[in-house]
Design a protein around this motif. Structure first.
Motif, short mmCIF file in Angstrom:
data_model
loop_
_atom_site.label_atom_id
_atom_site.label_comp_id
_atom_site.label_asym_id
_atom_site.label_seq_id
_atom_site.Cartn_x
_atom_site.Cartn_y
_atom_site.Cartn_z
N ALA A 95 -6.45 -6.13 -5.42
CA ALA A 95 -6.80 -4.72 -5.24
C ALA A 95 -5.91 -4.04 -4.20
CB ALA A 95 -8.26 -4.59 -4.84
N THR A 96 -5.65 -4.73 -3.09
CA THR A 96 -4.82 -4.12 -2.06
C THR A 96 -3.39 -3.92 -2.56
OG1 THR A 96 -4.48 -6.31 -1.06
CG2 THR A 96 -6.16 -4.90 -0.08
N GLN A 97 -2.92 -4.80 -3.42
CA GLN A 97 -1.59 -4.62 -4.02
C GLN A 97 -1.57 -3.37 -4.90
OE1 GLN A 97 -0.36 -8.21 -6.02
NE2 GLN A 97 -0.53 -9.45 -4.16
N SER A 98 -2.68 -3.15 -5.65
CA SER A 98 -2.76 -1.96 -6.49
C SER A 98 -2.78 -0.70 -5.64
CB SER A 98 -4.03 -2.02 -7.35
OG SER A 98 -3.96 -3.10 -8.26
N LEU A 99 -3.57 -0.72 -4.56
CA LEU A 99 -3.64 0.44 -3.68
C LEU A 99 -2.31 0.68 -2.97
CD1 LEU A 99 -7.22 -0.02 -2.21
CD2 LEU A 99 -6.40 1.95 -3.52
N GLU A 100 -1.62 -0.39 -2.64
CA GLU A 100 -0.30 -0.24 -2.02
C GLU A 100 0.63 0.50 -2.98
OE1 GLU A 100 3.49 -2.96 -0.57
OE2 GLU A 100 1.52 -3.89 -0.82
N ALA A 101 0.59 0.12 -4.27
CA ALA A 101 1.41 0.81 -5.27
C ALA A 101 1.02 2.28 -5.39
CB ALA A 101 1.27 0.11 -6.63
N PHE A 102 -0.28 2.55 -5.30
CA PHE A 102 -0.79 3.92 -5.36
C PHE A 102 -0.19 4.77 -4.24
CE2 PHE A 102 -4.06 6.87 -3.70
CZ PHE A 102 -4.26 7.67 -4.80
N PHE A 103 -0.27 4.29 -3.00
CA PHE A 103 0.25 5.07 -1.87
C PHE A 103 1.78 5.10 -1.85
CE2 PHE A 103 -4.10 4.34 -0.33
CZ PHE A 103 -4.41 5.62 0.08
N ALA A 104 2.41 4.05 -2.35
CA ALA A 104 3.87 4.06 -2.43
C ALA A 104 4.35 5.12 -3.41
CB ALA A 104 4.39 2.68 -2.85
N ALA A 105 3.61 5.28 -4.53
CA ALA A 105 3.96 6.31 -5.51
C ALA A 105 3.78 7.71 -4.92
CB ALA A 105 3.12 6.15 -6.77
N TRP A 188 -3.43 11.89 4.69
CA TRP A 188 -2.28 11.02 4.99
C TRP A 188 -0.96 11.78 4.79
CZ3 TRP A 188 0.87 8.15 1.16
CH2 TRP A 188 1.69 7.17 1.73
N LEU A 189 -0.87 12.52 3.68
CA LEU A 189 0.35 13.27 3.40
C LEU A 189 0.56 14.40 4.41
CD1 LEU A 189 -0.06 13.49 -0.47
CD2 LEU A 189 1.81 12.32 0.72
N GLN A 190 -0.52 15.13 4.74
CA GLN A 190 -0.39 16.24 5.68
C GLN A 190 0.00 15.76 7.08
OE1 GLN A 190 -0.50 19.54 4.90
NE2 GLN A 190 -0.63 18.78 2.82
N ARG A 191 -0.35 14.54 7.42
CA ARG A 191 0.00 13.98 8.72
C ARG A 191 1.38 13.34 8.73
NH1 ARG A 191 -4.55 13.52 12.08
NH2 ARG A 191 -6.51 14.01 11.02
N GLY A 192 2.09 13.47 7.61
CA GLY A 192 3.43 12.92 7.55
C GLY A 192 3.47 11.43 7.26
N CYS A 193 2.44 10.92 6.59
CA CYS A 193 2.37 9.50 6.21
C CYS A 193 2.55 8.57 7.41
CB CYS A 193 3.40 9.16 5.14
SG CYS A 193 3.32 10.20 3.67
N PRO A 194 1.65 8.69 8.42
CA PRO A 194 1.81 7.90 9.64
C PRO A 194 1.63 6.39 9.44
CG PRO A 194 -0.32 9.01 9.64
CD PRO A 194 0.45 9.55 8.48
N HIS A 195 0.89 6.01 8.39
CA HIS A 195 0.74 4.60 8.06
C HIS A 195 1.57 4.28 6.83
CE1 HIS A 195 -2.52 4.02 10.92
NE2 HIS A 195 -3.13 5.08 10.41
N THR A 196 2.05 3.05 6.75
CA THR A 196 2.79 2.62 5.57
C THR A 196 1.82 2.45 4.40
OG1 THR A 196 2.50 0.26 5.98
CG2 THR A 196 4.38 1.36 7.06
N PRO A 197 2.33 2.43 3.16
CA PRO A 197 1.46 2.16 2.01
C PRO A 197 0.68 0.85 2.15
CG PRO A 197 3.52 3.07 1.23
CD PRO A 197 3.69 2.83 2.70
N VAL A 198 1.31 -0.16 2.73
CA VAL A 198 0.62 -1.45 2.93
C VAL A 198 -0.56 -1.27 3.88
CG1 VAL A 198 0.83 -3.78 3.89
CG2 VAL A 198 2.68 -2.83 2.48
N GLU A 199 -0.34 -0.55 4.96
CA GLU A 199 -1.42 -0.32 5.93
C GLU A 199 -2.54 0.51 5.32
OE1 GLU A 199 1.28 -0.39 10.03
OE2 GLU A 199 0.97 1.49 8.92
#
Length: 221
Positions: A95-105, A188-199
């Motif tokens: 699941a975390t791998q799927s969510l990582e892909a979501f935020f990376a996209a 997350w986007l409005q804050r300039g993506c302060p965390h990585t997709p993994v985080e």
């Protein structure tokens, strides 16, 4: 053998797809440079190398183009939402791998999504994303409940479970989850993506899992 209308259609379809793709690419580039609300049809047409009349042959305005441009990307994002398959040894990792892909996209086209989901974005586009996300979350949750149906045969389900609702019913859990995911993504986007997709994946998955009891079986010490 004569050529039918259907035989001729693919050529026209390809031309339409090429035009749509050129306009979408132009809009994505422009959104990286300025707010969506300030982009005009003339801006998009010029960047895409087409006339304004060609633009209007396909879209009413920039907001309709923005909605069309995000449709395919939103579909890919929804497909990346967690839906652990039965028998998976480590559902959290999957699941975390799927969510990582979501935020990376999201991060890949951060300018477009920031504009669409931010305070200066389009209410029409936001509503489109919300509806698509709700439908996608509902489908994924239905898969999870269906996978576990065999383990609970003969038991009555809880009111409001995705599998019990008609196609157009008000699915509160799916709407709630979609709204939460969109809200987290927008913040997350409005804050300039302060965390990585993994985080972000590691932060979001425990909330999603707890909400729908996707990891309800107690862990043994």
């Amino acid at each position: 053998m004569g050529i039918t209308k259907d035989d001729r259609a693919p050529s026209g379809d390809r031309r339409v797809r090429r035009t749509h793709a050129a306009l979408a690419r132009a809009l994505i580039k422009l959104v990286e440079e300025q707010d969506l609300s300030r982009i005009t049809v003339a801006d998009v047409a010029e960047r895409a190398g087409v006339s304004r009349s060609t633009f209007y042959d396909h879209f009413r305005d920039v907001h309709e183009l923005a909605e069309a441009a995000c449709t395919a990307m939103i579909d890919r994002l929804i497909e990346s939402l967690p839906s652990p398959a039965p028998g998976v040894v480590d559902p959290e990792s999957e699941a975390t791998q799927s969510l990582e892909a979501f935020f990376a996209a999201l991060a890949e086209h951060a300018g477009l999504y920031r504009a669409l989901l931010g305070p200066q974005g389009s209410a029409r586009v936001v509503d489109h994303i919300r509806r698509r996300a709700t439908a996608g979350v509902r489908e994924r949750l239905s898969e999870v409940h269906a996978a576990g149906a065999g383990d609970s045969a003969g038991e009555s389900g809880e009111p409001g479970e995705p599998g019990e609702l008609g196609e157009n019913a008000h699915d509160v859990p799916a709407a709630f989850a979609a709204g939460a995911i969109i809200g987290v993504a927008a913040d997350w986007l409005q804050r300039g993506c302060p965390h990585t997709p993994v985080e972000m994946a590691r932060l979001v998955w425990p909330l999603f899992s707890a909400l729908f009891r996707l990891d309800a079986e107690p862990r043994r010490p």
